[in-house]
Motif scaffolding. Sequence first.
Motif, short mmCIF file in Angstrom:
data_model
loop_
_atom_site.label_atom_id
_atom_site.label_comp_id
_atom_site.label_asym_id
_atom_site.label_seq_id
_atom_site.Cartn_x
_atom_site.Cartn_y
_atom_site.Cartn_z
N VAL A 1 7.82 6.39 -7.03
CA VAL A 1 7.45 5.14 -6.33
C VAL A 1 8.03 5.12 -4.92
O VAL A 1 7.33 4.79 -3.95
CB VAL A 1 7.94 3.92 -7.13
CG1 VAL A 1 7.78 2.64 -6.31
CG2 VAL A 1 7.18 3.80 -8.44
N TYR A 2 9.28 5.50 -4.80
CA TYR A 2 9.95 5.50 -3.50
C TYR A 2 9.30 6.51 -2.56
O TYR A 2 9.05 6.22 -1.38
CB TYR A 2 11.43 5.82 -3.69
CG TYR A 2 12.25 5.76 -2.42
CD1 TYR A 2 12.47 4.57 -1.76
CD2 TYR A 2 12.82 6.92 -1.89
CE1 TYR A 2 13.24 4.51 -0.60
CE2 TYR A 2 13.59 6.87 -0.72
CZ TYR A 2 13.79 5.67 -0.09
OH TYR A 2 14.55 5.62 1.06
N GLY A 3 8.99 7.69 -3.08
CA GLY A 3 8.34 8.71 -2.28
C GLY A 3 6.98 8.27 -1.77
O GLY A 3 6.63 8.52 -0.60
N VAL A 4 6.22 7.63 -2.62
CA VAL A 4 4.89 7.14 -2.23
C VAL A 4 5.00 6.09 -1.13
O VAL A 4 4.24 6.11 -0.15
CB VAL A 4 4.15 6.56 -3.45
CG1 VAL A 4 2.88 5.82 -3.01
CG2 VAL A 4 3.78 7.67 -4.43
N ILE A 5 5.97 5.19 -1.27
CA ILE A 5 6.14 4.13 -0.27
C ILE A 5 6.52 4.74 1.09
O ILE A 5 5.95 4.36 2.13
CB ILE A 5 7.22 3.13 -0.73
CG1 ILE A 5 6.69 2.30 -1.90
CG2 ILE A 5 7.64 2.21 0.42
CD1 ILE A 5 7.72 1.40 -2.55
N LEU A 6 7.44 5.69 1.10
CA LEU A 6 7.82 6.33 2.36
C LEU A 6 6.65 7.09 2.97
O LEU A 6 6.46 7.10 4.20
CB LEU A 6 8.99 7.29 2.14
CG LEU A 6 10.35 6.69 1.76
CD1 LEU A 6 11.44 7.74 1.91
CD2 LEU A 6 10.68 5.47 2.60
N PHE A 7 5.84 7.72 2.12
CA PHE A 7 4.68 8.48 2.61
C PHE A 7 3.64 7.54 3.22
O PHE A 7 3.13 7.79 4.32
CB PHE A 7 4.06 9.28 1.47
CG PHE A 7 2.81 10.00 1.86
CD1 PHE A 7 2.86 11.16 2.62
CD2 PHE A 7 1.56 9.52 1.47
CE1 PHE A 7 1.70 11.84 2.99
CE2 PHE A 7 0.39 10.17 1.84
CZ PHE A 7 0.46 11.34 2.60
N VAL A 8 3.35 6.47 2.51
CA VAL A 8 2.34 5.53 2.99
C VAL A 8 2.78 4.88 4.29
O VAL A 8 1.98 4.67 5.21
CB VAL A 8 2.06 4.45 1.91
CG1 VAL A 8 1.18 3.33 2.48
CG2 VAL A 8 1.39 5.08 0.70
N MET A 9 4.08 4.58 4.38
CA MET A 9 4.59 3.90 5.57
C MET A 9 5.05 4.89 6.64
O MET A 9 5.66 4.52 7.64
CB MET A 9 5.73 2.97 5.18
CG MET A 9 5.30 1.88 4.20
SD MET A 9 6.53 0.58 3.96
CE MET A 9 6.45 -0.28 5.52
N LYS A 10 4.77 6.19 6.41
CA LYS A 10 4.99 7.26 7.39
C LYS A 10 6.45 7.36 7.85
O LYS A 10 6.75 7.49 9.04
CB LYS A 10 4.07 7.06 8.60
CG LYS A 10 2.59 7.12 8.24
CD LYS A 10 1.72 6.94 9.47
CE LYS A 10 0.23 7.01 9.10
NZ LYS A 10 -0.65 6.83 10.27
N HIS A 11 7.35 7.33 6.88
CA HIS A 11 8.77 7.53 7.21
C HIS A 11 9.00 9.02 7.52
O HIS A 11 8.43 9.88 6.85
CB HIS A 11 9.66 7.09 6.04
CG HIS A 11 11.12 7.04 6.39
ND1 HIS A 11 11.92 8.17 6.48
CD2 HIS A 11 11.92 5.98 6.69
CE1 HIS A 11 13.15 7.81 6.81
NE2 HIS A 11 13.19 6.50 6.94
N PRO A 12 9.82 9.36 8.51
CA PRO A 12 10.06 10.78 8.85
C PRO A 12 10.57 11.61 7.68
O PRO A 12 10.29 12.81 7.62
CB PRO A 12 11.12 10.68 9.96
CG PRO A 12 10.93 9.35 10.57
CD PRO A 12 10.49 8.45 9.45
N ALA A 13 11.32 11.01 6.78
CA ALA A 13 11.85 11.75 5.62
C ALA A 13 10.72 12.29 4.75
O ALA A 13 10.82 13.39 4.18
CB ALA A 13 12.78 10.86 4.79
#
Length: 485
Positions: free
Chosen positions: A454-466
Amino acid sequence: MAKRSIKTNAIFNASKQLVSVLFPLILYPYITRVLGTANFGRYSFAYSISEYAMLVAALGIPTYGTREGAKIRDDKGAFSNFASEMLGINLISLILSLIVLFVCTLIVPRLQREAVLILILSVNVIAYGLCRDYIFDAYEDYAVIAIRHIFFKSAVLVGSLLLVRDSDDLILFTCIIAGVEALGYVLSTMYGKRYAPYRLKISSDLKRHMKPILLMFSTTVAVRIYVQLDITILGFFVSDSEVGIYALAAKVYSVVKGILNAAIFVCIPRVTLYLGQGKRKEYNQLLNKVLELLPAALLPCIVGVFCLSTNIMTIMGGQEFVPGASALRLLCVALLFAVMACFFAQTVMIPNCKEKKYFTFTVIAAVTNAVLNLVMIPLWGINAAAITTIIAEVIICVLCGVTAVKLFDVKQSKSIISVLIGCVAIAAVCVVCVNLLPSVALQTVVSIAASVVVYGVILFVMKHPAAAIAIGMLRSIVAKITRRK
Protein backbone atom coordinates in the motif's frame (compact mmCIF):
# COMPACT_ATOMS: atom_id res chain seq x y z
CA MET A 1 41.60 1.85 -5.07
CA ALA A 2 38.39 2.23 -7.08
CA LYS A 3 35.76 4.48 -5.55
CA ARG A 4 32.47 2.71 -4.95
CA SER A 5 29.17 4.43 -5.63
CA ILE A 6 26.83 5.53 -2.87
CA LYS A 7 24.30 3.05 -4.27
CA THR A 8 26.75 0.12 -4.02
CA ASN A 9 27.69 1.05 -0.47
CA ALA A 10 24.03 1.42 0.44
CA ILE A 11 23.37 -2.10 -0.89
CA PHE A 12 26.19 -3.54 1.23
CA ASN A 13 24.94 -1.66 4.26
CA ALA A 14 21.38 -2.73 3.54
CA SER A 15 22.53 -6.36 3.42
CA LYS A 16 24.27 -5.91 6.74
CA GLN A 17 21.21 -4.30 8.27
CA LEU A 18 18.95 -7.00 6.83
CA VAL A 19 20.97 -9.55 8.77
CA SER A 20 20.77 -7.25 11.80
CA VAL A 21 16.99 -7.53 11.48
CA LEU A 22 16.83 -11.26 10.80
CA PHE A 23 19.39 -12.09 13.51
CA PRO A 24 17.30 -10.91 16.49
CA LEU A 25 14.07 -12.07 14.84
CA ILE A 26 15.44 -15.62 14.86
CA LEU A 27 17.74 -15.60 17.89
CA TYR A 28 15.90 -13.55 20.49
CA PRO A 29 12.56 -15.39 20.37
CA TYR A 30 14.59 -18.52 21.17
CA ILE A 31 17.10 -17.09 23.66
CA THR A 32 14.57 -15.07 25.66
CA ARG A 33 12.37 -18.13 26.09
CA VAL A 34 15.30 -20.37 27.02
CA LEU A 35 17.03 -17.96 29.39
CA GLY A 36 13.91 -16.26 30.75
CA THR A 37 13.45 -12.59 31.61
CA ALA A 38 15.79 -12.67 34.64
CA ASN A 39 18.81 -14.25 32.93
CA PHE A 40 18.28 -12.17 29.80
CA GLY A 41 18.24 -9.13 32.08
CA ARG A 42 21.53 -10.24 33.70
CA TYR A 43 23.16 -10.66 30.30
CA SER A 44 21.86 -7.28 29.08
CA PHE A 45 23.14 -5.51 32.19
CA ALA A 46 26.60 -7.13 31.93
CA TYR A 47 26.79 -6.31 28.21
CA SER A 48 25.87 -2.68 28.93
CA ILE A 49 28.82 -2.49 31.34
CA SER A 50 31.20 -4.02 28.78
CA GLU A 51 30.03 -1.47 26.20
CA TYR A 52 31.36 1.35 28.36
CA ALA A 53 34.75 -0.37 28.41
CA MET A 54 34.54 -0.82 24.64
CA LEU A 55 33.97 2.92 24.26
CA VAL A 56 37.08 3.73 26.29
CA ALA A 57 39.12 1.13 24.41
CA ALA A 58 38.10 2.53 20.99
CA LEU A 59 38.42 6.11 22.24
CA GLY A 60 37.18 8.47 19.51
CA ILE A 61 39.22 6.77 16.80
CA PRO A 62 36.35 5.19 14.80
CA THR A 63 34.95 8.65 13.98
CA TYR A 64 38.26 10.52 13.85
CA GLY A 65 39.90 7.79 11.76
CA THR A 66 37.10 7.85 9.21
CA ARG A 67 37.15 11.62 8.84
CA GLU A 68 40.92 12.12 8.71
CA GLY A 69 41.63 8.90 6.84
CA ALA A 70 39.22 9.81 4.04
CA LYS A 71 41.23 12.98 3.42
CA ILE A 72 44.55 11.14 2.85
CA ARG A 73 43.37 7.77 1.53
CA ASP A 74 44.96 8.35 -1.89
CA ASP A 75 48.41 8.69 -0.27
CA LYS A 76 49.21 5.18 0.96
CA GLY A 77 52.37 6.27 2.78
CA ALA A 78 50.58 8.96 4.73
CA PHE A 79 47.63 6.69 5.43
CA SER A 80 49.90 3.87 6.65
CA ASN A 81 51.67 6.24 9.03
CA PHE A 82 48.33 7.58 10.23
CA ALA A 83 47.01 4.05 10.89
CA SER A 84 50.20 3.17 12.80
CA GLU A 85 49.77 6.18 15.04
CA MET A 86 46.12 5.30 15.68
CA LEU A 87 47.13 1.76 16.68
CA GLY A 88 49.59 3.11 19.25
CA ILE A 89 46.97 5.40 20.78
CA ASN A 90 44.43 2.56 20.77
CA LEU A 91 46.75 0.23 22.66
CA ILE A 92 47.11 2.75 25.49
CA SER A 93 43.36 3.37 25.69
CA LEU A 94 42.67 -0.39 25.65
CA ILE A 95 44.95 -1.04 28.64
CA LEU A 96 43.32 1.80 30.57
CA SER A 97 39.81 0.56 29.77
CA LEU A 98 40.57 -2.97 31.01
CA ILE A 99 42.09 -1.65 34.24
CA VAL A 100 39.04 0.51 34.94
CA LEU A 101 36.64 -2.33 34.06
CA PHE A 102 38.34 -4.85 36.37
CA VAL A 103 38.69 -2.39 39.27
CA CYS A 104 35.03 -1.37 39.05
CA THR A 105 33.96 -5.01 38.91
CA LEU A 106 35.96 -5.74 42.06
CA ILE A 107 34.67 -2.84 44.16
CA VAL A 108 31.03 -2.35 43.04
CA PRO A 109 28.74 -4.96 44.66
CA ARG A 110 26.20 -4.96 41.80
CA LEU A 111 28.99 -5.61 39.28
CA GLN A 112 30.47 -8.33 41.48
CA ARG A 113 27.24 -10.30 41.00
CA GLU A 114 27.90 -10.39 37.24
CA ALA A 115 31.72 -10.64 37.47
CA VAL A 116 31.91 -13.85 35.43
CA LEU A 117 29.80 -12.45 32.59
CA ILE A 118 31.77 -9.18 32.56
CA LEU A 119 35.08 -11.08 32.51
CA ILE A 120 33.94 -13.13 29.52
CA LEU A 121 32.77 -10.03 27.67
CA SER A 122 36.14 -8.35 28.29
CA VAL A 123 37.47 -10.54 25.45
CA ASN A 124 35.18 -8.61 23.15
CA VAL A 125 36.46 -5.35 24.63
CA ILE A 126 40.03 -6.26 23.66
CA ALA A 127 39.14 -7.21 20.10
CA TYR A 128 36.90 -4.17 19.56
CA GLY A 129 39.53 -1.84 21.00
CA LEU A 130 42.06 -2.98 18.39
CA CYS A 131 39.55 -3.03 15.52
CA ARG A 132 40.43 -0.95 12.46
CA ASP A 133 37.01 -0.54 10.85
CA TYR A 134 37.72 3.12 10.17
CA ILE A 135 40.09 1.94 7.40
CA PHE A 136 37.21 0.35 5.49
CA ASP A 137 35.02 3.39 6.17
CA ALA A 138 37.69 5.79 4.90
CA TYR A 139 38.10 3.76 1.68
CA GLU A 140 34.34 3.28 1.41
CA ASP A 141 34.77 -0.51 1.42
CA TYR A 142 31.59 -1.46 3.21
CA ALA A 143 31.71 -4.94 1.71
CA VAL A 144 34.29 -6.12 4.27
CA ILE A 145 32.25 -4.91 7.23
CA ALA A 146 29.04 -6.31 5.76
CA ILE A 147 30.54 -9.74 5.01
CA ARG A 148 32.10 -9.96 8.46
CA HIS A 149 28.83 -8.95 10.08
CA ILE A 150 26.77 -11.43 8.09
CA PHE A 151 29.15 -14.37 8.56
CA PHE A 152 29.77 -13.98 12.27
CA LYS A 153 26.19 -13.11 13.16
CA SER A 154 25.25 -16.34 11.43
CA ALA A 155 27.89 -18.16 13.49
CA VAL A 156 26.44 -16.75 16.72
CA LEU A 157 22.97 -17.77 15.61
CA VAL A 158 23.94 -21.34 14.73
CA GLY A 159 26.05 -21.79 17.86
CA SER A 160 23.30 -20.47 20.14
CA LEU A 161 20.55 -22.57 18.58
CA LEU A 162 22.66 -25.74 18.77
CA LEU A 163 24.28 -25.32 22.18
CA VAL A 164 22.10 -23.12 24.40
CA ARG A 165 19.36 -25.39 25.75
CA ASP A 166 18.15 -24.08 29.14
CA SER A 167 18.46 -21.22 31.62
CA ASP A 168 21.68 -22.70 33.05
CA ASP A 169 23.43 -21.96 29.73
CA LEU A 170 23.68 -18.20 30.34
CA ILE A 171 27.49 -18.33 30.62
CA LEU A 172 27.75 -20.49 27.49
CA PHE A 173 25.61 -18.01 25.55
CA THR A 174 27.81 -15.14 26.74
CA CYS A 175 30.93 -17.06 25.65
CA ILE A 176 29.46 -17.60 22.18
CA ILE A 177 28.63 -13.90 21.79
CA ALA A 178 32.02 -12.67 23.04
CA GLY A 179 34.16 -15.28 21.27
CA VAL A 180 32.57 -15.05 17.83
CA GLU A 181 32.39 -11.25 17.80
CA ALA A 182 36.01 -11.01 18.94
CA LEU A 183 37.16 -13.37 16.18
CA GLY A 184 35.35 -11.27 13.59
CA TYR A 185 37.06 -8.08 14.73
CA VAL A 186 40.49 -9.75 14.73
CA LEU A 187 40.16 -11.15 11.21
CA SER A 188 38.92 -7.89 9.71
CA THR A 189 41.76 -6.03 11.43
CA MET A 190 44.26 -8.36 9.76
CA TYR A 191 42.54 -7.85 6.40
CA GLY A 192 42.79 -4.08 6.79
CA LYS A 193 46.53 -4.20 6.07
CA ARG A 194 45.85 -4.79 2.38
CA TYR A 195 44.97 -1.10 2.02
CA ALA A 196 48.09 0.22 3.71
CA PRO A 197 50.56 -1.71 5.88
CA TYR A 198 50.75 -0.33 9.39
CA ARG A 199 52.56 -1.16 12.58
CA LEU A 200 52.55 -0.18 16.23
CA LYS A 201 53.80 3.38 16.56
CA ILE A 202 53.65 5.80 19.46
CA SER A 203 53.37 9.17 17.79
CA SER A 204 55.81 11.90 18.74
CA ASP A 205 53.04 14.40 18.00
CA LEU A 206 50.25 13.03 20.16
CA LYS A 207 48.75 16.46 20.78
CA ARG A 208 47.78 16.83 17.13
CA HIS A 209 45.66 13.68 17.29
CA MET A 210 44.58 13.56 20.92
CA LYS A 211 42.64 16.82 21.05
CA PRO A 212 40.12 15.90 18.30
CA ILE A 213 40.12 12.22 19.35
CA LEU A 214 39.26 13.07 22.96
CA LEU A 215 36.61 15.50 21.80
CA MET A 216 34.97 12.83 19.64
CA PHE A 217 35.41 10.28 22.43
CA SER A 218 33.70 12.59 24.91
CA THR A 219 30.88 13.10 22.45
CA THR A 220 30.51 9.35 21.93
CA VAL A 221 30.44 8.77 25.70
CA ALA A 222 27.80 11.45 26.12
CA VAL A 223 25.70 9.85 23.38
CA ARG A 224 26.16 6.40 24.93
CA ILE A 225 25.04 7.74 28.31
CA TYR A 226 21.58 8.63 27.08
CA VAL A 227 21.38 5.56 24.84
CA GLN A 228 22.68 2.90 27.25
CA LEU A 229 22.41 4.44 30.72
CA ASP A 230 18.76 3.50 31.07
CA ILE A 231 19.57 -0.24 31.10
CA THR A 232 22.49 0.30 33.46
CA ILE A 233 20.42 2.30 35.97
CA LEU A 234 17.53 -0.14 35.66
CA GLY A 235 19.99 -2.85 36.71
CA PHE A 236 20.57 -1.03 40.01
CA PHE A 237 16.92 -0.16 40.82
CA VAL A 238 14.60 -2.84 39.40
CA SER A 239 14.52 -6.62 39.13
CA ASP A 240 16.50 -8.63 36.57
CA SER A 241 13.20 -9.53 34.92
CA GLU A 242 12.25 -5.89 34.35
CA VAL A 243 15.73 -5.19 32.98
CA GLY A 244 15.26 -8.08 30.56
CA ILE A 245 11.85 -6.82 29.43
CA TYR A 246 13.11 -3.30 28.77
CA ALA A 247 16.32 -4.59 27.18
CA LEU A 248 14.30 -6.45 24.56
CA ALA A 249 12.23 -3.35 23.77
CA ALA A 250 15.44 -1.32 23.55
CA LYS A 251 16.96 -3.96 21.27
CA VAL A 252 14.05 -3.64 18.82
CA TYR A 253 14.45 0.15 18.96
CA SER A 254 18.20 -0.13 18.33
CA VAL A 255 17.78 -2.49 15.39
CA VAL A 256 15.27 -0.24 13.64
CA LYS A 257 17.42 2.83 14.34
CA GLY A 258 20.49 1.04 12.99
CA ILE A 259 18.71 0.19 9.75
CA LEU A 260 17.59 3.77 9.27
CA ASN A 261 21.01 5.19 10.13
CA ALA A 262 22.72 2.89 7.61
CA ALA A 263 22.03 5.17 4.65
CA ILE A 264 23.32 8.13 6.63
CA PHE A 265 26.63 6.55 7.60
CA VAL A 266 27.54 5.45 4.06
CA CYS A 267 27.38 9.10 3.00
CA ILE A 268 29.92 10.35 5.56
CA PRO A 269 33.15 9.64 3.60
CA ARG A 270 31.69 11.11 0.40
CA VAL A 271 30.46 14.21 2.23
CA THR A 272 33.91 14.63 3.78
CA LEU A 273 35.56 14.19 0.38
CA TYR A 274 33.32 16.83 -1.26
CA LEU A 275 34.07 19.31 1.50
CA GLY A 276 37.80 18.59 1.32
CA GLN A 277 37.77 19.22 -2.44
CA GLY A 278 35.63 22.33 -2.13
CA LYS A 279 32.74 20.79 -4.11
CA ARG A 280 29.95 22.66 -2.33
CA LYS A 281 27.40 22.05 -5.08
CA GLU A 282 27.80 18.25 -4.93
CA TYR A 283 27.85 18.45 -1.13
CA ASN A 284 24.54 20.32 -0.99
CA GLN A 285 22.94 18.05 -3.58
CA LEU A 286 23.89 14.90 -1.66
CA LEU A 287 22.63 16.22 1.68
CA ASN A 288 19.33 17.40 0.22
CA LYS A 289 18.83 14.07 -1.51
CA VAL A 290 19.33 12.19 1.77
CA LEU A 291 17.12 14.68 3.61
CA GLU A 292 14.35 14.10 1.09
CA LEU A 293 14.58 10.30 1.08
CA LEU A 294 15.14 9.75 4.81
CA PRO A 295 11.57 10.51 5.98
CA ALA A 296 10.23 8.07 3.37
CA ALA A 297 11.94 5.25 5.29
CA LEU A 298 11.82 6.69 8.81
CA LEU A 299 8.14 7.59 9.26
CA PRO A 300 6.57 4.32 8.02
CA CYS A 301 8.93 2.33 10.27
CA ILE A 302 7.87 4.38 13.28
CA VAL A 303 4.17 3.94 12.51
CA GLY A 304 4.52 0.22 11.83
CA VAL A 305 6.48 -0.57 15.00
CA PHE A 306 4.14 1.60 17.08
CA CYS A 307 1.03 -0.16 15.81
CA LEU A 308 2.53 -3.66 16.12
CA SER A 309 4.46 -3.15 19.38
CA THR A 310 2.51 -5.80 21.33
CA ASN A 311 2.86 -8.29 18.48
CA ILE A 312 6.59 -7.60 18.21
CA MET A 313 7.23 -8.12 21.93
CA THR A 314 5.16 -11.30 21.89
CA ILE A 315 7.04 -12.74 18.92
CA MET A 316 10.44 -11.67 20.17
CA GLY A 317 10.11 -12.82 23.77
CA GLY A 318 6.78 -14.44 24.50
CA GLN A 319 4.04 -13.40 26.90
CA GLU A 320 6.58 -12.66 29.66
CA PHE A 321 7.88 -9.71 27.63
CA VAL A 322 4.53 -8.17 26.59
CA PRO A 323 4.66 -5.54 29.39
CA GLY A 324 7.53 -4.00 27.41
CA ALA A 325 5.16 -3.00 24.57
CA SER A 326 4.35 0.33 26.24
CA ALA A 327 8.07 1.15 26.48
CA LEU A 328 8.54 0.20 22.82
CA ARG A 329 5.74 2.55 21.76
CA LEU A 330 7.42 5.37 23.66
CA LEU A 331 10.76 4.54 22.05
CA CYS A 332 9.09 4.86 18.63
CA VAL A 333 8.65 8.56 19.38
CA ALA A 334 12.34 8.80 20.29
CA LEU A 335 13.21 7.11 16.99
CA LEU A 336 12.07 10.11 14.95
CA PHE A 337 14.36 12.52 16.76
CA ALA A 338 17.26 10.05 17.06
CA VAL A 339 17.56 9.42 13.32
CA MET A 340 17.20 13.07 12.37
CA ALA A 341 19.82 13.99 14.99
CA CYS A 342 22.14 11.40 13.43
CA PHE A 343 21.72 13.05 10.02
CA PHE A 344 22.38 16.56 11.33
CA ALA A 345 25.39 15.52 13.40
CA GLN A 346 27.15 12.89 11.27
CA THR A 347 26.72 14.29 7.77
CA VAL A 348 26.67 18.02 8.50
CA MET A 349 28.21 19.06 11.81
CA ILE A 350 31.16 16.65 12.13
CA PRO A 351 32.33 16.90 8.47
CA ASN A 352 32.23 20.69 8.95
CA CYS A 353 34.44 20.33 12.05
CA LYS A 354 31.73 21.36 14.52
CA GLU A 355 32.72 18.64 17.02
CA LYS A 356 32.87 21.09 19.92
CA LYS A 357 29.30 22.20 19.41
CA TYR A 358 28.14 18.63 18.97
CA PHE A 359 29.97 17.68 22.16
CA THR A 360 28.27 20.50 24.07
CA PHE A 361 24.87 19.42 22.78
CA THR A 362 25.40 15.76 23.68
CA VAL A 363 26.62 16.68 27.17
CA ILE A 364 23.45 18.70 27.73
CA ALA A 365 21.31 15.77 26.55
CA ALA A 366 23.33 13.21 28.51
CA VAL A 367 23.26 15.12 31.80
CA THR A 368 19.53 15.72 31.43
CA ASN A 369 18.99 12.04 30.68
CA ALA A 370 21.13 10.85 33.60
CA VAL A 371 19.41 13.10 36.13
CA LEU A 372 15.92 12.20 34.91
CA ASN A 373 16.79 8.49 34.90
CA LEU A 374 17.96 8.62 38.51
CA VAL A 375 14.80 10.48 39.56
CA MET A 376 12.16 8.74 37.44
CA ILE A 377 13.26 5.09 37.14
CA PRO A 378 12.86 4.31 40.88
CA LEU A 379 9.32 5.71 40.66
CA TRP A 380 8.01 4.47 37.29
CA GLY A 381 10.40 1.75 36.12
CA ILE A 382 10.85 0.84 32.47
CA ASN A 383 8.42 3.39 31.03
CA ALA A 384 10.40 6.14 32.75
CA ALA A 385 13.54 4.90 31.00
CA ALA A 386 11.81 5.24 27.64
CA ILE A 387 10.48 8.72 28.43
CA THR A 388 13.94 9.99 29.41
CA THR A 389 15.27 8.64 26.10
CA ILE A 390 12.63 10.67 24.23
CA ILE A 391 13.59 13.83 26.10
CA ALA A 392 17.30 13.32 25.40
CA GLU A 393 16.73 12.65 21.69
CA VAL A 394 14.50 15.72 21.33
CA ILE A 395 17.17 17.92 22.93
CA ILE A 396 20.00 16.67 20.73
CA CYS A 397 17.88 16.76 17.57
CA VAL A 398 16.69 20.34 18.05
CA LEU A 399 20.14 21.66 18.98
CA CYS A 400 21.90 19.87 16.10
CA GLY A 401 19.16 20.76 13.64
CA VAL A 402 19.33 24.48 14.37
CA THR A 403 23.10 24.40 13.84
CA ALA A 404 23.10 22.11 10.79
CA VAL A 405 20.65 24.07 8.65
CA LYS A 406 23.11 26.97 8.71
CA LEU A 407 25.87 24.81 7.20
CA PHE A 408 24.24 23.73 3.94
CA ASP A 409 21.63 25.05 1.50
CA VAL A 410 18.40 23.33 2.50
CA LYS A 411 15.87 22.94 -0.31
CA GLN A 412 12.21 22.59 0.55
CA SER A 413 10.40 19.52 -0.75
CA LYS A 414 6.71 18.71 -0.98
CA SER A 415 7.37 14.96 -1.10
CA ILE A 416 6.68 14.69 2.65
CA ILE A 417 2.94 14.92 1.89
CA SER A 418 2.92 11.57 0.10
CA VAL A 419 4.88 10.01 2.98
CA LEU A 420 2.35 11.24 5.55
CA ILE A 421 -0.57 9.91 3.50
CA GLY A 422 1.24 6.60 3.20
CA CYS A 423 1.78 6.45 6.97
CA VAL A 424 -1.92 6.97 7.62
CA ALA A 425 -2.60 4.06 5.26
CA ILE A 426 -0.04 1.89 7.11
CA ALA A 427 -1.71 2.62 10.45
CA ALA A 428 -5.12 1.68 8.99
CA VAL A 429 -3.75 -1.57 7.54
CA CYS A 430 -2.16 -2.57 10.86
CA VAL A 431 -5.29 -1.82 12.90
CA VAL A 432 -7.49 -3.83 10.53
CA CYS A 433 -5.10 -6.81 10.47
CA VAL A 434 -4.63 -6.90 14.25
CA ASN A 435 -8.39 -6.84 14.87
CA LEU A 436 -9.46 -9.27 12.15
CA LEU A 437 -6.75 -11.94 11.90
CA PRO A 438 -6.60 -14.78 14.46
CA SER A 439 -2.91 -15.26 15.37
CA VAL A 440 -0.15 -12.84 16.35
CA ALA A 441 2.22 -14.20 13.69
CA LEU A 442 -0.38 -13.91 10.91
CA GLN A 443 -1.36 -10.41 12.03
CA THR A 444 2.26 -9.28 11.91
CA VAL A 445 3.22 -10.87 8.59
CA VAL A 446 0.10 -9.70 6.76
CA SER A 447 0.36 -6.21 8.29
CA ILE A 448 3.94 -5.79 7.11
CA ALA A 449 3.34 -7.22 3.64
CA ALA A 450 0.15 -5.24 3.04
CA SER A 451 1.72 -2.06 4.42
CA VAL A 452 4.71 -2.33 2.07
CA VAL A 453 2.43 -2.77 -0.94
CA VAL A 454 0.00 0.00 0.00
CA TYR A 455 2.78 2.41 0.93
CA GLY A 456 4.71 1.65 -2.25
CA VAL A 457 1.66 2.24 -4.42
CA ILE A 458 0.94 5.57 -2.74
CA LEU A 459 4.52 6.78 -3.24
CA PHE A 460 4.44 5.64 -6.87
CA VAL A 461 1.14 7.31 -7.63
CA MET A 462 2.23 10.53 -5.95
CA LYS A 463 5.63 10.35 -7.73
CA HIS A 464 7.86 10.36 -4.67
CA PRO A 465 11.59 10.16 -5.60
CA ALA A 466 12.02 7.05 -3.43
CA ALA A 467 9.60 5.15 -5.68
CA ALA A 468 11.60 6.04 -8.79
CA ILE A 469 14.83 4.87 -7.13
CA ALA A 470 13.22 1.59 -6.04
CA ILE A 471 11.87 0.93 -9.53
CA GLY A 472 15.26 1.71 -11.05
CA MET A 473 16.98 -0.77 -8.74
CA LEU A 474 14.41 -3.46 -9.55
CA ARG A 475 14.87 -2.91 -13.27
CA SER A 476 18.64 -3.16 -12.85
CA ILE A 477 18.30 -6.46 -10.96
CA VAL A 478 15.90 -7.87 -13.56
CA ALA A 479 18.24 -6.79 -16.37
CA LYS A 480 21.21 -8.54 -14.76
CA ILE A 481 19.21 -11.75 -14.27
CA THR A 482 18.01 -11.60 -17.89
CA ARG A 483 21.56 -11.15 -19.22
CA ARG A 484 22.79 -14.15 -17.26
CA LYS A 485 20.07 -16.34 -18.78
